[in-house]
Enzyme design. Structure first.
Site, short mmCIF file in Angstrom:
data_model
loop_
_atom_site.label_atom_id
_atom_site.label_comp_id
_atom_site.label_asym_id
_atom_site.label_seq_id
_atom_site.Cartn_x
_atom_site.Cartn_y
_atom_site.Cartn_z
N ASP A 107 0.84 -1.29 0.02
CA ASP A 107 0.06 -0.12 0.02
C ASP A 107 0.83 1.12 -0.05
OD1 ASP A 107 -2.04 1.70 0.02
OD2 ASP A 107 -2.68 1.43 2.15
N ASP A 161 -2.86 12.08 -0.11
CA ASP A 161 -4.23 11.95 -0.63
C ASP A 161 -4.86 13.36 -1.01
OD1 ASP A 161 -6.71 10.87 -1.44
OD2 ASP A 161 -7.69 10.53 0.52
N THR A 206 -2.04 -0.83 -4.19
CA THR A 206 -3.13 -0.06 -3.83
C THR A 206 -3.12 1.22 -3.67
OG1 THR A 206 -3.18 -0.75 -1.59
CG2 THR A 206 -4.13 -2.52 -2.68
N GLU A 235 -1.85 9.05 -5.46
CA GLU A 235 -0.39 8.15 -5.29
C GLU A 235 -0.31 7.55 -6.73
OE1 GLU A 235 -1.29 6.85 -0.78
OE2 GLU A 235 -2.13 5.79 -2.09
N SER A 276 -9.26 4.34 -5.44
CA SER A 276 -10.55 5.54 -5.57
C SER A 276 -9.85 6.62 -6.58
CB SER A 276 -10.72 5.78 -4.12
OG SER A 276 -9.74 6.38 -3.63
N GLY A 309 -8.57 3.36 3.69
CA GLY A 309 -7.43 2.71 2.75
C GLY A 309 -6.87 1.51 3.34
N ASP A 310 -6.47 1.70 4.85
CA ASP A 310 -5.83 0.61 5.37
C ASP A 310 -6.68 -0.67 5.47
OD1 ASP A 310 -3.80 2.46 5.94
OD2 ASP A 310 -4.88 3.47 7.64
#
Length: 363
Positions: free
Chosen positions: A112, A117, A142, A147, A182, A257-258
């Protein structure tokens, strides 16, 4: 119970659910043993405004991992890494991933790429090239839209830029599976095929008027791209792409997100190792993403419902500046309801699948 063991390396908070606190419990509910290494130890997440604690130095991180190795407990078959605060610590993680991959070529590594963001970096700028170096070791990454833009130096505004970013991640950085968690639908809606867009309300016609199409501002799109082969030219179909739109839930929630990344890793079964229940899957990452998306949305819905029953102060920058406790009350009310939603993680129910984006690579 899953026989795989996961090593999770990410942030930790005493109160609330972000980083490892958002990832480990759901994975344990799914039957995984999870070993935990904290990259920071904070009182609460930084969105509260006031927080305290320490960051784990690269030297401390290295000592922990070396000690695990010497003791014989560095035995994970899956690796999950999240927030890493600096390039030196990311270099330690890079060495670890190389070591685990050398011992077990079938290691599943979900990276990740926690950079930031909504146009804002969470990390020092020197972390960006350090992430680019580690990308080829990942099984799945992810990133959110910001990002992806940061890693590829490409703004995601249309289909051409989306293709360019995915091509760069797959070909230059050799990442086999990219899940863009997203993208605001409004940024790319003009490039999205109609069958992937949210449908009109089913009641359709009111009197003589057709109901308006859904508001693009109220949706995100999640995109999955899995490599097919090594392309021989720029027009080759590099990957199979799936996508799905999901409605935005109002409010600011941390740790989403985590949670999403952990659930994706937990539901990911390579073709050679399908789950005991259900038929073997032809697109393992798309299937895992469908489960992660559905369950993350269910937890957010539960959290939003719980928060709506509390008298939480509305966001107001001026009032918040004068009364910081307003921010704290709001953040507390919007902490993810993971314990209350634990049955969601244990559920074996089918979920809405991701949808194949036909002809994605065709000009």
């Amino acid at each position: 119970i899953n026989s795989d063991r996961i090593l999770s390396i990410q942030s930790h908070v005493a109160f609330g659910y972000v980083g490892g606190k958002a990832a480990v419990f759901p994975l344990q509910c799914m039957g995984y043993d999870v070993d935990v290494v904290n990259t920071v130890n904070f009182s609460n997440h930084t969105g509260y405004g006031n927080f305290g604690g320490t960051k784990t130095s690269a030297e401390e991180l290295s000592k922990i991992l070396d000690s695990m190795d010497k003791t014989g407990v560095l035995t994970a078959t899956r690796l999950l890494t999240g927030y890493i605060p600096n390039a030196a610590s990311l270099d330690v993680v890079h060495r670890l991933a190389r070591k685990l991959k050398a011992r077990n070529p079938d290691l599943i590594y979900l990276l990740d790429t926690v950079l930031g963001d909504a146009g804002k970096l969470y990390v020092a700028a020197d972390v960006i090239p350090a992430y680019r170096k580690i990308l080829p070791l990942a099984t799945v990454i992810t990133p959110n839209w910001f990002e992806v833009e940061t890693l590829t130096d490409m703004k995601l505004t249309n289909l051409a830029s989306l293709r360019g970013a995915l091509r760069k991640l797959h070909v230059e950085y050799q990442v086999p599976n990219v899940v863009i968690s997203s993208i605001p639908l409004s940024r790319v809606a003009a490039s999205i095929p109609e069958y992937l867009l949210p449908s009109r309300p089913t009641n359709g016609v009111v009197g003589d008027e057709v109901s308006p199409p859904p508001d693009e501002q109220q949706y995100l799109i999640c995109i999955v791209s899995s490599v097919n082969h090594v392309p021989t030219d720029a027009t080759s179909s590099i990957s199979t792409v799936h996508a799905r739109c999901v409605p935005l839930i109002p409010g600011y929630f941390s740790g989403v997100g985590d949670l999403f990344s952990a659930l994706l890793l937990g539901h990911f079964y390579p073709v050679s190792n399908p789950p005991a229940r259900g038929p073997p899957c032809t697109s393992p990452v798309a299937t895992a993403t469908a489960h992660a998306l559905s369950k993350t949305h269910a937890i957010l819905s539960l959290t939003h419902l719980a928060a709506s029953t509390e008298p939480l102060p509305a966001t107001d920058d001026e009032l918040d500046a004068h009364e910081p406790e307003r921010i704290s009350r709001r953040m507390k009310g919007r902490e993810l309801r993971l314990v209350q939603g634990q049955d969601i993680f244990k559920s074996k129910d089918p979920v809405d699948p991701m949808i194949v984006w036909e002809k994605f690579w065709q000009e």
